[in-house]
Design a protein around this motif. Structure first.
Motif, PDB file in Angstrom:
ATOM      1  N   VAL A 279      68.913 -66.792 -47.546  1.00  0.00           N
ATOM      2  CA  VAL A 279      67.880 -66.173 -46.708  1.00  0.00           C
ATOM      3  C   VAL A 279      67.940 -64.652 -46.810  1.00  0.00           C
ATOM      4  O   VAL A 279      66.903 -63.976 -46.852  1.00  0.00           O
ATOM      5  CB  VAL A 279      68.015 -66.639 -45.245  1.00  0.00           C
ATOM      6  CG1 VAL A 279      67.127 -65.811 -44.324  1.00  0.00           C
ATOM      7  CG2 VAL A 279      67.657 -68.113 -45.131  1.00  0.00           C
ATOM      8  N   LEU A 280      69.141 -64.090 -46.866  1.00  0.00           N
ATOM      9  CA  LEU A 280      69.250 -62.637 -46.973  1.00  0.00           C
ATOM     10  C   LEU A 280      68.635 -62.127 -48.278  1.00  0.00           C
ATOM     11  O   LEU A 280      68.011 -61.059 -48.308  1.00  0.00           O
ATOM     12  CB  LEU A 280      70.721 -62.215 -46.875  1.00  0.00           C
ATOM     13  CG  LEU A 280      71.337 -62.339 -45.478  1.00  0.00           C
ATOM     14  CD1 LEU A 280      72.840 -62.135 -45.540  1.00  0.00           C
ATOM     15  CD2 LEU A 280      70.706 -61.359 -44.498  1.00  0.00           C
TER      16      LEU A 280
ATOM     17  N   ARG B 255      68.906 -69.037 -35.976  1.00  0.00           N
ATOM     18  CA  ARG B 255      67.507 -68.889 -35.562  1.00  0.00           C
ATOM     19  C   ARG B 255      66.998 -67.482 -35.884  1.00  0.00           C
ATOM     20  O   ARG B 255      65.857 -67.306 -36.312  1.00  0.00           O
ATOM     21  CB  ARG B 255      67.388 -69.176 -34.057  1.00  0.00           C
ATOM     22  CG  ARG B 255      66.014 -68.964 -33.458  1.00  0.00           C
ATOM     23  CD  ARG B 255      64.920 -69.731 -34.186  1.00  0.00           C
ATOM     24  NE  ARG B 255      65.191 -71.161 -34.243  1.00  0.00           N
ATOM     25  CZ  ARG B 255      64.401 -72.049 -34.833  1.00  0.00           C
ATOM     26  NH1 ARG B 255      63.291 -71.628 -35.433  1.00  0.00           N
ATOM     27  NH2 ARG B 255      64.719 -73.330 -34.860  1.00  0.00           N
ATOM     28  N   TYR B 256      67.851 -66.494 -35.692  1.00  0.00           N
ATOM     29  CA  TYR B 256      67.493 -65.111 -36.019  1.00  0.00           C
ATOM     30  C   TYR B 256      67.142 -64.962 -37.494  1.00  0.00           C
ATOM     31  O   TYR B 256      66.136 -64.332 -37.848  1.00  0.00           O
ATOM     32  CB  TYR B 256      68.661 -64.200 -35.650  1.00  0.00           C
ATOM     33  CG  TYR B 256      68.685 -62.845 -36.327  1.00  0.00           C
ATOM     34  CD1 TYR B 256      67.762 -61.853 -36.001  1.00  0.00           C
ATOM     35  CD2 TYR B 256      69.680 -62.544 -37.278  1.00  0.00           C
ATOM     36  CE1 TYR B 256      67.812 -60.601 -36.609  1.00  0.00           C
ATOM     37  CE2 TYR B 256      69.735 -61.304 -37.883  1.00  0.00           C
ATOM     38  CZ  TYR B 256      68.792 -60.341 -37.567  1.00  0.00           C
ATOM     39  OH  TYR B 256      68.844 -59.111 -38.170  1.00  0.00           O
ATOM     40  N   LEU B 257      67.950 -65.545 -38.375  1.00  0.00           N
ATOM     41  CA  LEU B 257      67.675 -65.447 -39.802  1.00  0.00           C
ATOM     42  C   LEU B 257      66.328 -66.082 -40.144  1.00  0.00           C
ATOM     43  O   LEU B 257      65.538 -65.523 -40.914  1.00  0.00           O
ATOM     44  CB  LEU B 257      68.796 -66.111 -40.601  1.00  0.00           C
ATOM     45  CG  LEU B 257      70.147 -65.392 -40.621  1.00  0.00           C
ATOM     46  CD1 LEU B 257      71.181 -66.231 -41.367  1.00  0.00           C
ATOM     47  CD2 LEU B 257      70.028 -64.014 -41.262  1.00  0.00           C
TER      48      LEU B 257
ATOM     49  N   THR C  13      63.462 -63.935 -38.708  1.00  0.00           N
ATOM     50  CA  THR C  13      63.338 -62.693 -39.464  1.00  0.00           C
ATOM     51  C   THR C  13      62.698 -62.949 -40.822  1.00  0.00           C
ATOM     52  O   THR C  13      61.886 -62.148 -41.311  1.00  0.00           O
ATOM     53  CB  THR C  13      64.719 -62.028 -39.641  1.00  0.00           C
ATOM     54  OG1 THR C  13      65.299 -61.810 -38.345  1.00  0.00           O
ATOM     55  CG2 THR C  13      64.602 -60.696 -40.347  1.00  0.00           C
ATOM     56  N   LEU C  14      63.039 -64.063 -41.441  1.00  0.00           N
ATOM     57  CA  LEU C  14      62.410 -64.438 -42.705  1.00  0.00           C
ATOM     58  C   LEU C  14      60.903 -64.611 -42.521  1.00  0.00           C
ATOM     59  O   LEU C  14      60.099 -64.115 -43.321  1.00  0.00           O
ATOM     60  CB  LEU C  14      63.037 -65.729 -43.227  1.00  0.00           C
ATOM     61  CG  LEU C  14      62.474 -66.301 -44.532  1.00  0.00           C
ATOM     62  CD1 LEU C  14      62.697 -65.339 -45.687  1.00  0.00           C
ATOM     63  CD2 LEU C  14      63.105 -67.661 -44.832  1.00  0.00           C
ATOM     64  N   ARG C  15      60.518 -65.294 -41.465  1.00  0.00           N
ATOM     65  CA  ARG C  15      59.096 -65.533 -41.207  1.00  0.00           C
ATOM     66  C   ARG C  15      58.330 -64.245 -40.914  1.00  0.00           C
ATOM     67  O   ARG C  15      57.108 -64.202 -41.083  1.00  0.00           O
ATOM     68  CB  ARG C  15      58.956 -66.496 -40.029  1.00  0.00           C
ATOM     69  CG  ARG C  15      59.329 -67.940 -40.369  1.00  0.00           C
ATOM     70  CD  ARG C  15      59.369 -68.801 -39.140  1.00  0.00           C
ATOM     71  NE  ARG C  15      59.475 -70.229 -39.477  1.00  0.00           N
ATOM     72  CZ  ARG C  15      59.873 -71.171 -38.634  1.00  0.00           C
ATOM     73  NH1 ARG C  15      60.211 -70.846 -37.380  1.00  0.00           N
ATOM     74  NH2 ARG C  15      59.938 -72.436 -39.019  1.00  0.00           N
TER      75      ARG C  15
END
Length: 462
Positions: free
Chosen positions: A23-24, A107-109, A112-114
């Protein structure tokens, strides 16, 4: 993000693995609103962002780093804290030093991706990559469901996998619960006597999962019997201790001990010394001669890990309370055998570290908490095994991870750097050692995304 049934014929970048590392990388690739990159994220999980670390549903599983140090962006250190504040988790001042549940970070990742400008160009495929072949136009990913995906660049973000118990200690078909399987750990009967093999972070997770409702005995067995140390509050910026550039491991540890003793004498927690060392972790490893790295792996790695990779104070307090009550026992011993009895219980044989005679005891369940496997899975039906069999990857230094160039591209069996196959995270352990925390992953993700953007710019004139 597309439905997982929509498999595109080709993309610019395929990321294998949808945990934190994958994801990063996707975040960085999709952050530029002017970018036209088509990106695919391939992972069998229902949603990206969880992976082995952050998919847990247990509220007692906390981040091992304060929230203020967990931003997905190294150039925006307050990003995660602002996210927590916006979602009603508290105020910024208290959250910056808080150890929040790991599920909140997953959930944060995902959120943030979205939120990235190029998110609509992302295709999330709920599938598993079983092979990668070289094609004239790039790479062809073969998927477990039978499809295929072509990509000019591939990033291996496969994350960690649990180290299995050695087959040599298993006597027959012994049921073993994996510490990473939260559901299986939570399903252990409350009065069961449990042996946990391993005393690191995976053990902490297992104990915390059981602590509130479990009433049986918990016996932890590991070679050194060392538990992860707790974090200390604060940790102001300061210069790391001197003497750590010495060529010998012995001299470096002598300097480190002197620094922690001086800190303690000055009224500072020893943990602050390690906090100041953190930015230099990879440089300390790469500057060690090969023979000294081997000496570290043989003799010092466990002592380093329990001081460097620490846990939330509340988690450490729970362990201490369980030990004081006698419910949790920690023993320094080597596991020698695990055998299933006719009555359904399990015989465990160990060799205590400072005893001549072996010991044997009975339990109802055995949990494997020996940590991550740092080697290539050689099975040909696994992706890394297939790549190794084809000579596209080889083991990294000391057999850790895979061989990679400085920029993260894999080095094949002939010593050639692959122009289009990148690696992030645990697979770079032999090269960097410290390579699994968010601090290292976000830097690697930034560099990989920049390299791909540069290559794409060269390939597309005008």
């Amino acid at each position: 993000m597309s439905d997982e049934r929509e498999t595109p014929a080709a993309v610019d970048v395929a990321i294998v693995g949808g945990g934190a590392a994958g994801v990063l990388v996707a975040l960085r690739l999709l952050a530029d609103p002017a970018s036209s990159l088509r990106v695919a994220l391939v992972d069998p999980a229902p949603e990206p962002g969880g992976g082995a670390a952050y998919a847990t549903a247990q509220v007692t599983h906390l981040l091992n780093v304060p929230a203020g140090r967990m931003s997905a962006f190294q150039d925006d250190p307050g990003h995660f804290v602002r996210y927590l504040v916006a979602h009603g988790h508290g105020d910024a001042e208290s959250l910056s030093t808080a150890f929040v549940p790991r599920r909140a970070y997953g959930r944060y990742l995902l959120d943030t991706l979205r939120a990235q400008p190029g998110f609509e160009a992302l295709r999330a495929l709920r599938d598993r990559v079983v092979g990668i072949d070289v094609m004239p136009s790039g790479q062809r990913l073969r998927l477990a469901a039978g499809g295929q995906l072509d990509a000019r660049h591939v990033v291996l973000a496969v994350g960690n996998r649990p180290r299995p118990l050695p087959a040599s200690v298993l006597r027959g078909e012994v049921p073993v619960v994996e510490a990473w399987d939260d559901g299986a750990v939570a399903a252990i009967p409350e009065n069961a006597d449990v042996c946990i093999v391993g005393s690191g972070l995976s053990m902490v997770d297992a104990v915390l999962c059981l602590a509130e409702r479990h009433r049986g005995r918990l016996r932890v067995v590991s070679r050194h019997g060392l538990l992860p140390r707790p974090h200390a509050a604060g940790g102001p910026a300061g210069a790391p201790p001197t003497g750590l550039d010495a060529p010998s491991l012995r001299a470096r540890f002598r300097a480190l001990r002197a620094a922690t003793q001086a800190a303690t004498a000055a009224g500072e927690p020893w943990q602050w010394v390690f906090d100041r060392l953190r930015p230099r972790g990879q440089a300390l490893w790469t500057s060690l001669p090969h023979a000294e790295q081997q000496r570290f792996l043989r003799h010092a790695v466990r002592y380093w890990d329990v001081h460097r990779h620490r846990i939330a104070p509340v988690a450490a307090a729970t362990l201490a309370t369980l030990q004081a009550s006698g419910r949790l026992q920690v023993q320094a011993a080597r596991l020698q055998g695990v055998a299933l009895r006719e009555d359904g219980r399990i015989d465990v044989a160990v060799q205590p570290r400072h005893a001549e005679a072996p010991e044997q005891f009975k339990v109802d369940r055995v949990i494997n908490a020996t940590g991550i496997d740092t080697t290539i899975d050689p099975r040909p039906d696994r992706l890394l095994g297939q790549l190794q069999a084809n000579g596209r990857i080889v083991a990294g230094p000391h057999g850790l991870g895979v061989s990679v160039a400085v920029d993260g591209r894999v080095v094949d069996a002939a010593g050639r750097t692959d122009p289009a196959l990148f690696v992030i995270g645990a697979l770079r352990m032999g090269q960097l050692w410290e390579t699994t925390a968010i601090h290292e992953l976000r830097e690697q993700a930034h560099d990989i995304a920049a390299a791909i953007a540069s290559l794409e710019g060269e390939a597309r004139p005008g």
